[in-house]
Design a protein around this motif. Sequence first.
Motif, PDB file in Angstrom:
ATOM      1  N   ALA A   1       0.776  -3.642  18.795  1.00  0.00           N
ATOM      2  CA  ALA A   1       1.249  -4.108  17.486  1.00  0.00           C
ATOM      3  C   ALA A   1       0.336  -3.627  16.369  1.00  0.00           C
ATOM      4  O   ALA A   1       0.799  -3.246  15.287  1.00  0.00           O
ATOM      5  N   GLU A   2      -0.972  -3.640  16.611  1.00  0.00           N
ATOM      6  CA  GLU A   2      -1.918  -3.155  15.601  1.00  0.00           C
ATOM      7  C   GLU A   2      -1.727  -1.665  15.349  1.00  0.00           C
ATOM      8  O   GLU A   2      -1.785  -1.205  14.202  1.00  0.00           O
ATOM      9  N   VAL A   3      -1.509  -0.919  16.414  1.00  0.00           N
ATOM     10  CA  VAL A   3      -1.282   0.525  16.273  1.00  0.00           C
ATOM     11  C   VAL A   3      -0.015   0.783  15.450  1.00  0.00           C
ATOM     12  O   VAL A   3      -0.019   1.576  14.503  1.00  0.00           O
ATOM     13  N   ASP A   4       1.060   0.110  15.806  1.00  0.00           N
ATOM     14  CA  ASP A   4       2.324   0.327  15.105  1.00  0.00           C
ATOM     15  C   ASP A   4       2.231  -0.051  13.633  1.00  0.00           C
ATOM     16  O   ASP A   4       2.767   0.648  12.755  1.00  0.00           O
ATOM     17  N   HIS A   5       1.537  -1.161  13.344  1.00  0.00           N
ATOM     18  CA  HIS A   5       1.504  -1.640  11.956  1.00  0.00           C
ATOM     19  C   HIS A   5       0.681  -0.738  11.057  1.00  0.00           C
ATOM     20  O   HIS A   5       1.078  -0.473   9.916  1.00  0.00           O
ATOM     21  N   ILE A   6      -0.459  -0.237  11.538  1.00  0.00           N
ATOM     22  CA  ILE A   6      -1.275   0.600  10.644  1.00  0.00           C
ATOM     23  C   ILE A   6      -0.600   1.945  10.405  1.00  0.00           C
ATOM     24  O   ILE A   6      -0.675   2.501   9.305  1.00  0.00           O
ATOM     25  N   ILE A   7       0.114   2.461  11.396  1.00  0.00           N
ATOM     26  CA  ILE A   7       0.857   3.700  11.181  1.00  0.00           C
ATOM     27  C   ILE A   7       1.985   3.473  10.177  1.00  0.00           C
ATOM     28  O   ILE A   7       2.207   4.275   9.269  1.00  0.00           O
ATOM     29  N   ALA A   8       2.679   2.346  10.318  1.00  0.00           N
ATOM     30  CA  ALA A   8       3.768   2.037   9.397  1.00  0.00           C
ATOM     31  C   ALA A   8       3.274   1.850   7.976  1.00  0.00           C
ATOM     32  O   ALA A   8       3.961   2.215   7.010  1.00  0.00           O
ATOM     33  N   THR A   9       2.076   1.297   7.824  1.00  0.00           N
ATOM     34  CA  THR A   9       1.526   1.037   6.490  1.00  0.00           C
ATOM     35  C   THR A   9       0.878   2.271   5.890  1.00  0.00           C
ATOM     36  O   THR A   9       1.249   2.742   4.810  1.00  0.00           O
ATOM     37  N   ASN A  10      -0.120   2.809   6.589  1.00  0.00           N
ATOM     38  CA  ASN A  10      -0.939   3.876   6.018  1.00  0.00           C
ATOM     39  C   ASN A  10      -0.258   5.239   6.008  1.00  0.00           C
ATOM     40  O   ASN A  10      -0.483   6.041   5.099  1.00  0.00           O
ATOM     41  N   LEU A  11       0.550   5.506   7.016  1.00  0.00           N
ATOM     42  CA  LEU A  11       1.153   6.836   7.132  1.00  0.00           C
ATOM     43  C   LEU A  11       2.623   6.842   6.721  1.00  0.00           C
ATOM     44  O   LEU A  11       2.994   7.468   5.731  1.00  0.00           O
ATOM     45  N   THR A  12       3.454   6.116   7.451  1.00  0.00           N
ATOM     46  CA  THR A  12       4.886   6.141   7.150  1.00  0.00           C
ATOM     47  C   THR A  12       5.174   5.604   5.752  1.00  0.00           C
ATOM     48  O   THR A  12       6.007   6.166   5.021  1.00  0.00           O
ATOM     49  N   GLY A  13       4.493   4.537   5.355  1.00  0.00           N
ATOM     50  CA  GLY A  13       4.712   3.980   4.022  1.00  0.00           C
ATOM     51  C   GLY A  13       4.407   4.975   2.927  1.00  0.00           C
ATOM     52  O   GLY A  13       5.166   5.115   1.955  1.00  0.00           O
ATOM     53  N   SER A  14       3.290   5.694   3.073  1.00  0.00           N
ATOM     54  CA  SER A  14       2.921   6.697   2.070  1.00  0.00           C
ATOM     55  C   SER A  14       3.910   7.855   2.056  1.00  0.00           C
ATOM     56  O   SER A  14       4.293   8.351   0.989  1.00  0.00           O
ATOM     57  N   ILE A  15       4.305   8.298   3.242  1.00  0.00           N
ATOM     58  CA  ILE A  15       5.284   9.386   3.325  1.00  0.00           C
ATOM     59  C   ILE A  15       6.585   8.996   2.632  1.00  0.00           C
ATOM     60  O   ILE A  15       7.147   9.767   1.833  1.00  0.00           O
ATOM     61  N   GLN A  16       7.071   7.796   2.896  1.00  0.00           N
ATOM     62  CA  GLN A  16       8.355   7.384   2.338  1.00  0.00           C
ATOM     63  C   GLN A  16       8.286   7.140   0.831  1.00  0.00           C
ATOM     64  O   GLN A  16       9.265   7.385   0.112  1.00  0.00           O
ATOM     65  N   LEU A  17       7.136   6.673   0.342  1.00  0.00           N
ATOM     66  CA  LEU A  17       6.981   6.519  -1.107  1.00  0.00           C
ATOM     67  C   LEU A  17       7.073   7.881  -1.791  1.00  0.00           C
ATOM     68  O   LEU A  17       7.783   8.049  -2.790  1.00  0.00           O
ATOM     69  N   ILE A  18       6.370   8.855  -1.249  1.00  0.00           N
ATOM     70  CA  ILE A  18       6.388  10.192  -1.839  1.00  0.00           C
ATOM     71  C   ILE A  18       7.782  10.804  -1.742  1.00  0.00           C
ATOM     72  O   ILE A  18       8.306  11.364  -2.720  1.00  0.00           O
ATOM     73  N   ARG A  19       8.410  10.690  -0.581  1.00  0.00           N
ATOM     74  CA  ARG A  19       9.758  11.235  -0.411  1.00  0.00           C
ATOM     75  C   ARG A  19      10.749  10.600  -1.380  1.00  0.00           C
ATOM     76  O   ARG A  19      11.649  11.271  -1.905  1.00  0.00           O
ATOM     77  N   SER A  20      10.590   9.305  -1.619  1.00  0.00           N
ATOM     78  CA  SER A  20      11.505   8.611  -2.527  1.00  0.00           C
ATOM     79  C   SER A  20      11.344   9.074  -3.966  1.00  0.00           C
ATOM     80  O   SER A  20      12.311   9.086  -4.741  1.00  0.00           O
ATOM     81  N   ALA A  21      10.119   9.444  -4.331  1.00  0.00           N
ATOM     82  CA  ALA A  21       9.849   9.852  -5.711  1.00  0.00           C
ATOM     83  C   ALA A  21      10.225  11.298  -5.996  1.00  0.00           C
ATOM     84  O   ALA A  21      10.573  11.645  -7.135  1.00  0.00           O
ATOM     85  N   LEU A  22      10.198  12.145  -4.990  1.00  0.00           N
ATOM     86  CA  LEU A  22      10.373  13.578  -5.223  1.00  0.00           C
ATOM     87  C   LEU A  22      11.704  13.953  -5.878  1.00  0.00           C
ATOM     88  O   LEU A  22      11.719  14.776  -6.803  1.00  0.00           O
ATOM     89  N   PRO A  23      12.836  13.403  -5.473  1.00  0.00           N
ATOM     90  CA  PRO A  23      14.083  13.804  -6.143  1.00  0.00           C
ATOM     91  C   PRO A  23      14.077  13.515  -7.641  1.00  0.00           C
ATOM     92  O   PRO A  23      14.594  14.304  -8.438  1.00  0.00           O
ATOM     93  N   HIS A  24      13.486  12.396  -8.013  1.00  0.00           N
ATOM     94  CA  HIS A  24      13.424  12.029  -9.438  1.00  0.00           C
ATOM     95  C   HIS A  24      12.482  12.971 -10.197  1.00  0.00           C
ATOM     96  O   HIS A  24      12.812  13.428 -11.304  1.00  0.00           O
ATOM     97  N   MET A  25      11.321  13.249  -9.622  1.00  0.00           N
ATOM     98  CA  MET A  25      10.366  14.131 -10.296  1.00  0.00           C
ATOM     99  C   MET A  25      10.899  15.555 -10.363  1.00  0.00           C
ATOM    100  O   MET A  25      10.686  16.263 -11.358  1.00  0.00           O
ATOM    101  N   ARG A  26      11.602  15.977  -9.327  1.00  0.00           N
ATOM    102  CA  ARG A  26      12.188  17.316  -9.337  1.00  0.00           C
ATOM    103  C   ARG A  26      13.243  17.425 -10.436  1.00  0.00           C
ATOM    104  O   ARG A  26      13.320  18.433 -11.154  1.00  0.00           O
ATOM    105  N   THR A  27      14.032  16.379 -10.604  1.00  0.00           N
ATOM    106  CA  THR A  27      15.056  16.372 -11.651  1.00  0.00           C
ATOM    107  C   THR A  27      14.435  16.402 -13.044  1.00  0.00           C
ATOM    108  O   THR A  27      14.921  17.114 -13.939  1.00  0.00           O
ATOM    109  N   GLN A  28      13.352  15.643 -13.233  1.00  0.00           N
ATOM    110  CA  GLN A  28      12.726  15.619 -14.559  1.00  0.00           C
ATOM    111  C   GLN A  28      11.834  16.840 -14.793  1.00  0.00           C
ATOM    112  O   GLN A  28      11.397  17.094 -15.915  1.00  0.00           O
TER     113      GLN A  28
END
Length: 249
Positions: free
Chosen positions: A69-96
């Motif tokens: 559970a500790e392994v899964d949670h830190i990956i979800a927070t530190n890695l996947t969370g950061s990846i998804q935040l950046i991916r979510s922002a890119l279409p908007h920044m690319r448009t602007q």
Amino acid sequence: MGTVRNKNKVADLIKKYPETFCCEILDVTDVPAIRNLVDDSFEKLGSIDVIISNAGYGLFGAAEELSDAEVDHIIATNLTGSIQLIRSALPHMRTQGSGRIIQISYGGQVAFPGNSLYHATKFGIEGFCDSVAQEVAAYNIGITLVEPGGARTEFRYGSAQVANLMPAYEGNPAHSFLNMLDASKSLAPGDPVRMATRIIESVEVEPAPMRMVLGSQALASTISTLKARVADYESQTDQAASTDFPVGE
């Protein structure tokens, strides 16, 4: 605009800047929530110049001391969370046609015992950002990996999580972090206010610096580690070439 897990921790900022600081609750392990918040923020604000991805925490202990559970949670927070935040922002920044993404990521170049899963997430996000930066440069989007050394923040003295330690690792380098987490034994050298100032200044630098190390100890450790790594690779020149097809074949 800022996101937190607990608004009580930024109550002073909310009170001081009621008209300019919009605070939202966000759990970065909730991917749909990330996407919804990013989309809503761009719609509400029209454009966003800078996004700082700073969600993450330290998880200390030898690799076999960590629970699944500790392994899964830190990956979800530190890695996947950061990846998804950046991916979510890119279409908007690319448009602007512009934007700057700053990813906080010390631990992606130098590894210490007792931090294996933390380093796994940081080495991962650095590779992700290295690649994405090349993909989006044509759209005037810059990405900077900020690599801060030890600082006097809650990361070390409040939010750090420690695994269920095993007697087998007592006296092992895997438990050397215990002294680091004890503020009575030593304080981190980094000043978070000065670090924040350098980060803010970096958004005006063109082109965006790919990496920015903050802290003299962090820089010295990074340089010595990379020099040793390069020397190791250079010693393998003949071995690497021995696996190629001979010239002309």
